[in-house]
Write an enzyme that holds these catalytic residues in place. Sequence first.
Site, PDB file in Angstrom:
ATOM      1  N   ALA A  72       0.789  -1.406  -0.096  1.00 28.86           N
ATOM      2  CA  ALA A  72      -0.168  -0.082  -0.185  1.00 28.86           C
ATOM      3  C   ALA A  72       0.691   1.301  -0.037  1.00 28.86           C
ATOM      4  CB  ALA A  72      -0.893   0.062   1.094  1.00 28.86           C
ATOM      5  N   ASP A  73       0.282   2.268  -0.374  1.00 28.22           N
ATOM      6  CA  ASP A  73       0.963   3.654  -0.457  1.00 28.22           C
ATOM      7  C   ASP A  73       0.039   4.662  -0.092  1.00 28.22           C
ATOM      8  OD1 ASP A  73       3.647   4.960  -0.684  1.00 28.22           O
ATOM      9  OD2 ASP A  73       2.347   6.153  -2.003  1.00 28.22           O
ATOM     10  N   THR A  74       0.208   5.319   0.591  1.00 25.81           N
ATOM     11  CA  THR A  74      -0.974   6.705   0.991  1.00 25.81           C
ATOM     12  C   THR A  74      -0.303   7.929   0.566  1.00 25.81           C
ATOM     13  OG1 THR A  74      -1.567   5.343   2.903  1.00 25.81           O
ATOM     14  CG2 THR A  74      -2.303   7.733   2.746  1.00 25.81           C
ATOM     15  N   GLY A 109      -3.563   3.647  -2.404  1.00 25.34           N
ATOM     16  CA  GLY A 109      -3.448   2.771  -3.518  1.00 25.34           C
ATOM     17  C   GLY A 109      -2.888   1.376  -2.844  1.00 25.34           C
TER      18      GLY A 109
END
Length: 189
Positions: A72-74, A109
Amino acid sequence: MLVQNHPIILASKSPRRQELLKLMDLDFEVLLKDIDESYPEGLKPHQVAQYISEQKAKAFLPDELKAVVITADTIVSFQNEILGKPTDAAHAVEMISKLSGNMHEVFTGVSLAYKGELNTFYDVTEVYFRPLNITQINYYVNHYNPFDKAGSYGVQDWIGMIGVEKIVGSYTNVMGLPTEKLYRELSKL
C-alpha cells in the site's frame, strides 16, 4: 468472518497497517523489500498512490510466493499538491499549516500480488481540519512523530482528536489502509 485460505504477507513497516490487519483478524507476516518510491511526472494523486503500491508489489512477483502479498501507499493531496513525509520539523509545521482550516484528500493505493497476478485499487477520503493555531501545530510536531506520515500527521494521534472536524469516506483509509475495500478484494481470492 473471513475464511483465510492463503497465507498473507504485509509488505509494509507501517505499525498502523499492521494494527489494522490485526483488527481484521488476519494472520500475516511482515516482509519488506526496498524499492524506489519515485513516480513519473504528471500523474494524478490517486495514480501516484497506485503506481507506488504496484512498484512495491512487483518486487514480490518473481518470487512465486504461495502467499497473498499486500502492499500500500498513502498520499495526502491538498489542492492537487502531494504532501509526502516531512523532511524536518519546519517542513512538518509548514504542511500542517496548509491543512489547517481546509479540506484535503487522502488516497491509498493497495496492491494484492498472488500467483503472478496483480490487483490494484485505491480509495479516497476527504478530511476537514478546523483552524489550528501555531501553538497547537508546534505542540503536535514536538510531541508526536509526524516524520513517517504523509502530510505530517496521523489521524489516530492527538491532532486527529482535536483538529479533524469531519471525514467523508473511510477512516481506516486515512490511517493507511482502506480495510473495507481490502476485505472485499481478499474475499474474491
